[in-house]
Design an enzyme around this catalytic site. Structure first.
Site, short mmCIF file in Angstrom:
data_model
loop_
_atom_site.label_atom_id
_atom_site.label_comp_id
_atom_site.label_asym_id
_atom_site.label_seq_id
_atom_site.Cartn_x
_atom_site.Cartn_y
_atom_site.Cartn_z
N ASP A 80 0.81 -1.22 0.00
CA ASP A 80 0.00 0.00 0.00
C ASP A 80 0.85 1.27 0.00
OD1 ASP A 80 0.71 -0.92 2.62
OD2 ASP A 80 -0.68 0.50 3.52
N GLU A 138 -0.77 -1.98 5.03
CA GLU A 138 0.10 -2.02 6.21
C GLU A 138 -0.01 -0.74 7.02
OE1 GLU A 138 2.90 -1.40 9.02
OE2 GLU A 138 3.03 -0.20 7.20
N GLU A 139 -0.25 0.39 6.31
CA GLU A 139 -0.17 1.72 6.94
C GLU A 139 -1.38 2.02 7.82
OE1 GLU A 139 2.43 3.56 6.92
OE2 GLU A 139 3.59 3.11 5.11
N HIS A 368 7.70 8.55 4.72
CA HIS A 368 6.48 9.36 4.84
C HIS A 368 6.75 10.84 4.55
CE1 HIS A 368 4.11 6.18 7.39
NE2 HIS A 368 4.92 5.62 6.52
ZN LIG Z 1 5.15 3.56 6.40
ZN LIG Z 2 6.35 0.71 5.55
#
Ligand SMILES: [Zn+2]
Ligand SMILES: [Zn+2]
Length: 396
Positions: A80, A138-139, A368
């Site tokens: 993702d 996952e996020e 990020h």
């Molecule tokens: Zn991340």
């Molecule tokens: Zn990651």
């Protein structure tokens, strides 16, 4: 066997870059990685690899049986992206405004695809079965537990699992260095919501109201005291109140204050103390000052805890593939969270870091960040580590 595999992974490097860039240009948010899943399925189909789709909503699972009997091992990659606007200027930036692969999961997909391809071409060397898990969300949304619930481990009788994260997560790692960690590696991460309800009134006559702002201030500082006075100073723990909201004007005492934040810890016992005491402190202060309170923790991620025996097997193998000097034993966990932890709660395995920052190429932005990037030259090594683990793993 590993020498030949390493060479084959190096040969695959141009394709790994191509796949990574395709994924980078077509990012999908958690549980919406439809295009990436389709891309993976097409590749697997073209190589004649059996696969399942729609596992844990958008997850894809490749199944590669070896010619010899043996254990079942899973390789895991998340796929993702994040809801943010890319600010990179390379020629393969995200095609979708406001969505970006800023954590390197595009690289994880490429590495795992490469491992699937190499293993499928070496079935005669492979004992048992390899299950390659392309995991959504996952996020924060929990794609791993969604896939477990859909039976990805039980259906295939998975006995061990390995996965990695590339990038700049650990400051200890140079480009192409592999970070291994015995035991706890990444923190548990849970968010919380609290509400303090008093009685609104005129700012000039506070004695006629119950001011939730003063109470909230006391709660925020008292919570910090749990960390400094009730948890060992040698034990990692974080309690961050990241949002506090209440009031509408300078002369009105509001009725309510909302608090939101996150806690992080490594050992489950530390989490138990934090969770229990946060509620008790909030209740105690609110009772003292005649306010009402409510509190809840949201679904979070448990800590990533690596299996010592599997990790030592992996470290040995990684030395052969990356060179002894490039295997770094990480001396402390990071406070970031990862839902790989759910898989590692079910079966033994290891999560590794692959250093992919490179100051010489100007690749220094953190995960990020709108200009996050990684050094693609390490992709072949990630593929070799995943495929090598599957080829070398023997059950006890
Ligand atoms: Zn991340
Ligand atoms: Zn990651």
């Amino acid at each position: 066997m590993l020498k030949e595999l390493k060479e084959a992974a190096r040969q695959l490097q141009p394709q790994l870059v191509e796949w990574r860039r395709w994924c980078h240009q077509h990012p999908g948010l958690g549980f919406q990685e439809h295009e990436t899943a389709e891309f993976i399925a097409q590749k697997l189909q073209s190589w004649g690899i059996e696969y399942e789709t729609g596992v844990g909503k958008t997850g894809v699972v490749a199944i590669i049986p070896g010619d010899k009997p043996g254990p079942v091992i899973a390789l895991r990659a998340d796929m993702d992206a994040l809801p943010m606007q890319e600010e990179n200027t390379h020629d393969y930036v995200s095609k979708y405004p406001g969505i970006m692969h800023a954590c390197g999961h595009d690289g994880h997909v490429a590495m795992a695809l490469g491992a699937a391809k190499l293993l499928n071409e070496r079935k005669e060397q492979l004992a048992g079965k390899v299950v390659v898990i392309f995991q959504p969300a996952e996020e924060g949304l929990g794609g791993a537990p969604a896939m477990i619930k859909d039976g990805v481990l039980s259906r295939h009788k998975v006995e061990a699992i390995v996965g990695g994260h590339l990038g700049l997560i650990s400051q200890q790692l140079g480009t192409g260095q592999v970070g291994v960690c015995y035991g706890p590696m990444m923190a548990a991460a849970y968010s919380f919501n609290a509400e303090i309800t008093g009685k609104g009134g005129h700012g000039a006559m506070p004695h006629q109201s119950t001011d939730p702002i003063v109470i909230a201030a006391e709660v925020v500082t008292s919570w910090q005291r749990i960390l400094t006075r009730e948890i060992s100073p040698l034990e990692p723990a974080v309690l961050t109140v990241a949002r506090i909201q209440g009031g509408s004007s300078h002369n009105i005492i509001p009725e309510k204050v909302e608090l939101q934040g996150t806690i992080r810890y490594v050992k489950p016992e530390t989490g138990d103390i934090l969770k229990k005491r946060m509620v008790e402190v909030l209740d105690g202060i609110c009772t003292t000052w005649q306010a009402e309170s409510s509190f809840s923790f949201n679904d979070g991620y448990p800590p990533v805890i690596n299996d010592n025996e599997f990790t030592s097997f992996f470290a040995q193998l990684a030395k052969e593939l990356a060179g002894e000097e490039n295997i770094i034993e990480l001396d402390q966990p990071t406070m970031g969270g990862e839902d790989m932890s759910f898989f590692l709660q079910e079966v033994p395995g290891t999560f590794f870091f692959l250093g992919a920052g490179n100051p010489e190429k100007g690749i220094t932005h953190p995960h990020h960040h709108p200009r996050f990037d990684f050094d693609e030259d390490i992709l072949w090594l990630g593929t070799a580590l995943l495929a090598g683990t599957a080829l070398s793993y023997k059950s006890k």
